[in-house]
Design an enzyme around this catalytic site. Structure first.
Site, PDB file in Angstrom:
ATOM      1  N   MET A  28      -8.965  19.719   9.903  1.00 36.33           N
ATOM      2  CA  MET A  28      -9.781  21.305   9.808  1.00 36.33           C
ATOM      3  C   MET A  28      -8.485  22.117   9.103  1.00 36.33           C
ATOM      4  O   MET A  28      -7.340  22.277   8.957  1.00 36.33           O
ATOM      5  CB  MET A  28      -9.461  21.375  11.629  1.00 36.33           C
ATOM      6  N   SER A  73      14.717 -14.783 -10.464  1.00 32.27           N
ATOM      7  CA  SER A  73      14.305 -13.946 -11.085  1.00 32.27           C
ATOM      8  C   SER A  73      13.085 -14.064 -10.149  1.00 32.27           C
ATOM      9  O   SER A  73      12.428 -14.960  -9.758  1.00 32.27           O
ATOM     10  CB  SER A  73      13.588 -14.243 -12.874  1.00 32.27           C
ATOM     11  N   LYS A 110       2.436  24.148   5.271  1.00 35.05           N
ATOM     12  CA  LYS A 110       2.305  25.426   4.693  1.00 35.05           C
ATOM     13  C   LYS A 110       3.129  27.018   6.207  1.00 35.05           C
ATOM     14  O   LYS A 110       3.191  27.597   5.904  1.00 35.05           O
ATOM     15  CB  LYS A 110       0.451  25.976   6.016  1.00 35.05           C
ATOM     16  N   HIS A 122     -15.694  -2.070  -8.833  1.00 35.20           N
ATOM     17  CA  HIS A 122     -15.170  -3.089  -9.384  1.00 35.20           C
ATOM     18  C   HIS A 122     -14.785  -3.048  -9.892  1.00 35.20           C
ATOM     19  O   HIS A 122     -13.554  -4.004 -10.670  1.00 35.20           O
ATOM     20  CB  HIS A 122     -16.515  -4.102  -8.912  1.00 35.20           C
ATOM     21  N   TYR A 162      17.816  -6.585 -12.556  1.00 36.18           N
ATOM     22  CA  TYR A 162      17.447  -5.399 -13.706  1.00 36.18           C
ATOM     23  C   TYR A 162      16.029  -5.564 -13.544  1.00 36.18           C
ATOM     24  O   TYR A 162      15.641  -6.976 -12.767  1.00 36.18           O
ATOM     25  CB  TYR A 162      17.738  -6.367 -15.206  1.00 36.18           C
ATOM     26  N   GLY A 211      -9.571  15.787   4.988  1.00 31.73           N
ATOM     27  CA  GLY A 211     -10.326  15.642   6.014  1.00 31.73           C
ATOM     28  C   GLY A 211     -10.095  15.673   7.655  1.00 31.73           C
ATOM     29  O   GLY A 211     -10.398  15.921   8.757  1.00 31.73           O
ATOM     30  N   CYS A 215      10.419 -10.000 -12.034  1.00 33.90           N
ATOM     31  CA  CYS A 215      10.294 -10.194 -14.213  1.00 33.90           C
ATOM     32  C   CYS A 215       8.287 -10.011 -13.847  1.00 33.90           C
ATOM     33  O   CYS A 215       7.683 -10.568 -14.424  1.00 33.90           O
ATOM     34  CB  CYS A 215       9.863 -11.148 -14.538  1.00 33.90           C
ATOM     35  N   ARG A 242      -5.023  28.637  10.852  1.00 35.57           N
ATOM     36  CA  ARG A 242      -4.537  27.597   9.735  1.00 35.57           C
ATOM     37  C   ARG A 242      -3.788  26.350   9.693  1.00 35.57           C
ATOM     38  O   ARG A 242      -2.645  26.545  10.665  1.00 35.57           O
ATOM     39  CB  ARG A 242      -4.278  28.036   8.783  1.00 35.57           C
ATOM     40  N   ARG A 250       3.822  27.377  -2.285  1.00 38.17           N
ATOM     41  CA  ARG A 250       4.068  26.269  -2.106  1.00 38.17           C
ATOM     42  C   ARG A 250       4.173  25.547  -3.723  1.00 38.17           C
ATOM     43  O   ARG A 250       4.195  26.028  -5.186  1.00 38.17           O
ATOM     44  CB  ARG A 250       2.904  24.851  -1.581  1.00 38.17           C
TER      45      ARG A 250
END
Lengths: 899, 899
Positions: free
Chosen positions: A113, A789, A33, A466, A877, A111, A857, A102, A346
């Site tokens: 201020m 791999s 900010k 879950h 790769y 969370g 992989c 600010r 922003r």
């Protein structure tokens, strides 16, 4: 940009920067900010004057428990300068200066201020403000707001203490909203608020404006270590020692009458990315009111008639900012009696579609180059564009049938019959029906049903429940926490808030992105982007597809990583090729042992003599050979890495418990014989048992049958004029000796096939690196391997010592909530643990064999963040599921663009 | 010792050393045999002259497939010198020189070609030898031996081809042994042998003595890469690139009449270690004959009367060698017509008891110092002295009842009723009976019975069979491969070779060291060494105990590693203390949840509300507190590391399959409720599931109950005047966040207890390092841990990706046989894999927290080789089972002595 002299001196003792001294490069020191306020000030935009206290001051405070010695004096000097510039004193005199405080860290963080407005108001200055503004109600309302915000965030008084008093006052006045309260009523409310402060803190509301300021600054510092902020940082892996900056800004007021107001502006449409003027405006209001939603905003364009001068100035400002930031900007502004003030800007959040369109627009405008354009989009955004979605018009049509909106926990759109338990889901799915499993909440008993269902809907639980964790793991659409719904598994119904009842078997539709739950079948439209990748829609279908096409081309041009597919069938291989795969990185042969071939595998397992075993293998050989022949045809000219059989043999037999119960209840000779074999092969921890190369070394002829099938398929394809490029991959190697033995046998078999077919086969033989020991001894293993791999799924399981089957269900949700994980390590590679082994193995492997080919992989191969890791680690790769290929291509390009 | 000039030049091109040029320091280059021959030559002992071809020549040959260019000329020069010195030419003239060719690598190795004698004999020289020796039979017998040995080892003809012909000749001559064959019969046999060579190789037996020599040398080189030699090296982790040396030695003959002979001498008794003259002698014979056992040897002392001069010279030589090697020497010698020749010496093998006695004798003689004495014994030898054994006299008494001798697969002596299946073993053991499980061979189905039995006896399988591997893993006495026995599980009998039948329930006794199997109860005597450690027998019980005492004192003086015990009860703790433990390194609290407390754990698991759960925990608290109070009392003043609950909760419930069958067959409300819980908690891979710290984080109050019990026990002991030193250890930590959360809770609880008891507790809190991730992120974890304890059992499981429960049964035998393992990684730490992680974690942990205490509490803590690893790695302590403590103390001393 050259920093101002005072900025260069900061490292020693400068804890406060005037907005005119900072710039956006100082984000570490001034927070997001503060840096942007400074940047806009330097651009000559109408930012209210002010100054920023640095993160360094915060760190010193957190370290020692006290503000650094010189901070008070530095704040005084800057406050002095501000007062001189404004010609007003903080909370003093006839025209008191008010400021807002600010917070602003490098990363924005829930969370912490946020903001305290109107600092400087006291019993004395409130009257001056009323006189000066000519609006008594405004002044008392401002004071009320100060005490309330200050009380809650600085003094730690719970918000309800104030809200309850407002409710009382409203009721007493017969007012519907706060806005209707009169100046007198507000003055009385202020008195009650001050009582609350006195009772709760043991002293009155501070009447010294400077003390208000200092306490607010300290509260921002302290909020850095609040529980939620700490948890968030733990989850997001943000270091705990960054600290936050604090900006002190001269207040301007949008609520001083009809010629005042406040609003938000976007330089492009954050929903679509299209150009134009987007935003909202609310006359005679403060920012808070917009958030509270008490009054309806009007479109920003309306300002053009209400205040053409300010509107024109705002448009010019937006243009300046977009050209300066070279991106979509999100701007907060206030108009105070006809004067425009920019309070914040922003880089704006946007949808996935907007991100692609904007990146290409900016590229076309010449504002950014191709590499920058790539950095502006992400694989995660591309993934969102690849899910099917509800047909918008249709969803509108059935809007009357919307049942609820829950949390979009695993994206996609799913339609099916509502079922209320796992067994029913399995039974109906087996009968060919599409089902949505509906539960209050899920637990491990529901796993089979979750697997069988098209989608999962729960009434309880959030993104780490879950249901959510398991569904994301499976890639199944899921809406969770639809709390409006009452699920009654006994009655087999769900009931909405308005009493609508849906019975088992009725069709419902869920959208795992938006969380929408509809009754009936909402038509689902396929993704245009997928159709483009599939080749069924041209690149000029629409401007979104064109943007994707443009950026994919950029990505393919710059990326260093190849992208291969995990594909087991010719169909999958063909799709992978269409999606841009450069070959197959993982063909799992166990999938070729299912279905009707299962009986052959059963014969192999039950074989009581070498002859019986060899006969079973001989029967499997031609089937495997045909599988490979098709696969090599589909990937003609491109490498195909075939992994020899990996899972333990008992996975091809019935479950021990089920079979035991069956045998106990009714004797059957075949079942009894099977049970003996299942008992013999039973393992307490199959993940850590007789599988992979161990099986290959213990079951004579198994691996050689597979090698022969591969070699013969290659010989056939070669004879038919094809260009097969098979590679043989050995799973679960832990020590080079295992590989040596398998290699000797494989080379013998390949030589036999070469002789029999009168041809020359070039079949590299390599290994999975999926055990910590393989990674730790990679130097030795490389001596017998043509390629590595990395199997990062299994590596994650062994490095952490948890099996995915077990833990996603039992404790991942809790771990995510407690911040032990920021993200599941099965989703994004755990760089500190698993990643460290990968890096070690790469170095040792390449040192031992410079030409060693290296890939991955595991499913991480298609995860955006992980692709960056693999790029940086130096792999050749990544290999991933066909649908993830475009995502991996894009991220590989982005990784190269960042490099 | 200064090497000769030619020795110093070797690194460039010297491939051949005369015996007079080498010395025992050149064992890398000359092999064990060559180096010792050279050493004896330098000592002036009567060694037949000769020379050694270096391992470097062998390496060059193996690399290129051809002898190095200059080798032929160098051999010629040395052969020339040998011939000049002997005044005879190789296989030429009236008195032909014969030589033997002997292999000799740095490590002796089965499967490598050993020796070819009599090189130089040809159709021509055999006659000259006969004339020269005045013994035609001797000459033809020597020639016969050459062709046979050469044919087999150099030309690769299977031995039976020759043996069959000898049998034919013997039968034809009506001779009982070869010795009875006449010169003519042997001459005829030679012709037939030569025919075999011609037929099998396509050319006649080489008649050029030099060609014989060169072929034999090459054959030795080639044998380095024979299958058995390669397998042996893989198993023993001997590098494949060392190569072997070849010694060429002038032949001397012990079979030239009654004034000749051959024998073996030991400078001390290798069985007991007692001083004296030990060995065997065989007149008129060659070494081969001693090995073949055709004629009976006489005690070496008999030579004193037969040839006093040679005997005296031999005794002098033995004294020289023992003083020179400062150890028991094992010597091969030949007397050729009254002249003593020493053919070989090496440091002799010995029994465990002999090793201890000899080390102390040499120490007393001042030949070696204390550190060297420690190096002369081993923890493995000490372990052998700590097993109970059959009372020797008694075993003699029941010798008539000896049933069979198998392979001693897992040491100890066991007595019990013979049972023939696992279920019977479990049932009888549960009824309090001691049983021996008798099986043809075992498989995973037998695990329960193996656990229940005192001992295991199988008729089939070797040291790597399922029975052997699992029994060693369990520490259960086992005799396997007793092939004389017929086991009939249906009839429930075993039958010996002579028809004796033992029925189920009859008592048998097995000795897992010697492999002896007896009928009836053989009295078992406890180990005197154990009685000494227990304090029930004084150190002067006998000279063996005195030797052990002496060396344990040395070890304790020099060792740097502390030795703690893995002990869960006060009884175990007391024993551990008697055995020399410096504290408890691992107290497993799960053992405190068994027996009658299981119902409390069941209540905890079945709890359906917070109240029920808290009630169950509250009931467990005082029981745990009493456990710890007793433990702290037993270990007063010494540290006691308590590990919080580790296993998954379902381990306290019945097995899923058993319970499912029970519920299916007969409905029972409690069973059905239990089954629901078992299903809910069921894990596919419990080893990788919800256990350790994960459980602690998920079950509210579980860990805090344990911490409270520890803290309260410590407070009580402190109040009672004791000096409790508890340490709390968190299992299965994978990431520092887990530890941080547990630490916060634990510190809160300890502070509460401190407040309630008005005392100050100092309870370090640390973590197991038993997951690869914990080791890889040890630097982070150390910031929240006061100590690390490496759990190398679990670390081995996750690093290799196999669970001990599953793999010892299913593939470890095969892996040991194939040489993939030299030794089970659960027995000795895998230095390359697991060890690498341990080393990494130590470095990172100490870097992050210099005072970090480091130990190990896996079973490796009591394994000799592993203790050396942990010493070198820099741990502070090892912790092992009480019986292993003396072994660990000794090995810790040895490791320090080597340092």
């Amino acid at each position: 940009m050259t920093p101002s002299p005072s900025a260069t001196a900061t490292t020693a003792t400068t804890y406060v920067y005037d907005f005119a001294e900072g710039h956006k490069g100082l984000v570490d020191l001034l927070g997001g900010k503060g840096a942007n306020l400074a940047e806009m000030t330097r651009l000559g935009l109408p930012v209210p004057p002010g100054f920023t206290i640095t993160t360094e001051a915060c760190r010193a405070y957190l370290r020692t428990g006290a503000e650094p010695d010189t901070l008070h004096a530095q704040v005084s000097a800057h406050l002095d300068a501000l007062e001189r510039r404004m010609g007003r004193r903080l909370g003093q005199g006839d025209d008191p200066l008010l400021v807002s405080v600010r917070s602003g860290a490098k990363f924005s963080m829930p969370g912490m201020m946020d903001t305290v407005l109107n600092i400087g108001l006291t019993d004395a200055s409130v009257t001056a403000l009323a006189r000066q503004a000519g609006d008594e109600r405004f002044a008392w309302d401002s004071y009320r707001r100060l005490i309330q915000m200050f009380g809650r965030t600085v003094l730690g008084i719970e918000g309800d203490a104030f809200e309850d008093l407002i409710d009382d006052a409203r009721r007493a006045a017969g007012a519907a909203t706060d806005v209707e309260l009169t100046a007198d009523q507000l003055r009385a409310l202020v008195e009650r608020f001050k009582d609350v402060v006195r009772v709760r803190t043991g002293r009155g509301f501070p009447q010294d404006p400077r003390e208000q300021l200092d306490l607010a600054v300290r509260a921002v510092f302290d909020s850095w270590n609040g529980d939620r902020a700490r948890l968030y940082r733990r989850q997001e892996r943000i270091p705990h020692d960054l600290g936050t900056a604090v900006s002190v800004v001269a207040m301007v007021f949008g609520n001083l009458g009809p010629d005042s107001g406040t609003g938000v502006a976007f330089t492009r449409d954050p929903a679509t990315g299209h150009q134009g003027v987007y935003g909202d405006y609310l006359a005679n209001a403060q920012g808070e009111d917009v958030v509270a939603g008490i009054r309806n905003t009007v479109p920003l364009a309306d300002l053009a008639t209400a205040d053409p001068a300010c509107y024109a100035q705002l448009l010019r400002t937006m243009e300046v900012l977009e050209n300066h930031y070279r991106d979509l900007c999100d701007i907060e502004f206030t108009i105070e009696r006809g004067t425009l003030w920019i309070l914040q800007t922003r880089v704006g959040k946007r949808t996935a579609a907007a991100a692609f369109r904007i990146a290409v627009q900016l590229l076309d405008q010449g504002l950014i180059d191709e590499r920058e354009a790539l950095r502006r989009v992400s694989g995660g955004q591309l993934a969102r564009l690849m899910f099917p979605r509800f047909a918008t018009e249709a969803a509108g049509d059935v809007a009357g049938e919307r049942l609820a909106t829950g949390i979009g926990a695993s994206p996609g759109a799913a339609v099916g019959a509502a079922v209320f338990d796992s067994a029913t889901a399995v039974a109906r799915a087996a009968a060919g029906e599409r089902v949505i499993l509906v539960r209050r909440e899920t637990n491990p008993d529901d796993l089979d049903g979750m697997l069988a269902a098209q989608g999962i809907l729960t009434a309880r639980g959030g993104k780490t429940s879950h249901a959510a964790v398991v569904a994301r793991g499976m890639g199944t659409t899921c809406v969770c926490g639809a709390e409006e719904l009452r699920v009654d598994p006994a009655a087999r119904t769900l009931t909405t808030a308005d009493g609508t009842v849906v019975a088992e078997g009725e069709v419902i539709s869920i959208d795992g992105t938006t969380g929408a739950v509809h009754r009936g079948e909402v038509p689902v439209v396929p993704s245009a982007v997928v159709e483009y990748f599939e080749g069924t829609a041209p690149a000029d279908t629409d401007d979104l597809v064109a943007a994707v096409d443009r950026l994919m081309t950029c990505a393919d041009r710059v990326r260093r990583l190849d992208v291969r597919a995990n594909a087991d069938t010719a169909d999958d291989a063909a799709r992978a090729r269409r999606f841009g795969a450069a070959g197959i990185g993982l063909c799992r042969t166990e999938h070729m042992f299912l279905g009707e071939r299962r009986t052959l595998v059963e014969r192999l397992i039950l074989a009581e003599s070498d002859d019986e075993r060899e006969a079973a293998l001989a029967a499997l050989l031609p089937l495997q050979r045909d599988d490979f022949t098709d696969l090599f045809a589909a990937m003609d000219g491109l490498p195909v890495t075939v992994r020899l059989l990996d899972p333990p043999l008992h996975e091809f037999l019935p479950d021990l418990t089920d079979l035991s119960v069956r045998v106990a209840l009714a004797h059957d000779v075949h079942d009894a014989r099977l049970l003996t074999a299942v008992r013999r092969l039973h393992e307490r921890n199959p993940m850590l048992g007789l599988r992979g190369v161990r099986l290959g070394l213990l079951v004579p002829g198994l691996f050689t049958m597979q090698v022969r099938a591969i070699a013969e398929a290659a010989a056939r394809r070669g004879a038919a004029g094809g260009a097969p490029r098979p590679e043989i991959m050995i799973p679960l190697v832990g020590t080079v000796q295992e590989l040596e033995i398998v290699r000797e046998e494989a080379e013998r078999v390949v030589a036999e096939v070469e002789r029999d077919h009168g041809t020359r086969l070039d079949i590299p033989l390599g290994t999975m690196i999926e055990l910590p020991r393989a990674a730790l001894t990679a130097g030795q293993i490389a001596e017998s391997a043509d390629f590595f791999s990395f199997g990062t799924n299994d590596l994650t399981q062994t490095v952490w010592g948890f099996s995915r089957d077990d833990v996603e269900a039992s404790f991942f949700g809790a771990y995510l909530e407690k911040g032990i994980f920021g993200v599941s390590p099965f989703e994004t590679i755990d760089a500190d643990g698993v990643g460290a082994l990968v890096t070690t193995a790469i170095a040792a492997g390449r040192a031992a064999r410079p030409g060693l080919k290296l890939g991955v992989c595991g499913e991480h191969g298609g995860d955006p963040e992980s692709v960056h890791f693999f790029h940086a680690a130096g792999l050749d790769y990544v290999s991933c599921s066909p649908f993830r290929i475009p995502i991996a291509r894009l991220e590989a390009g982005r990784a190269a663009a960042e490099g």
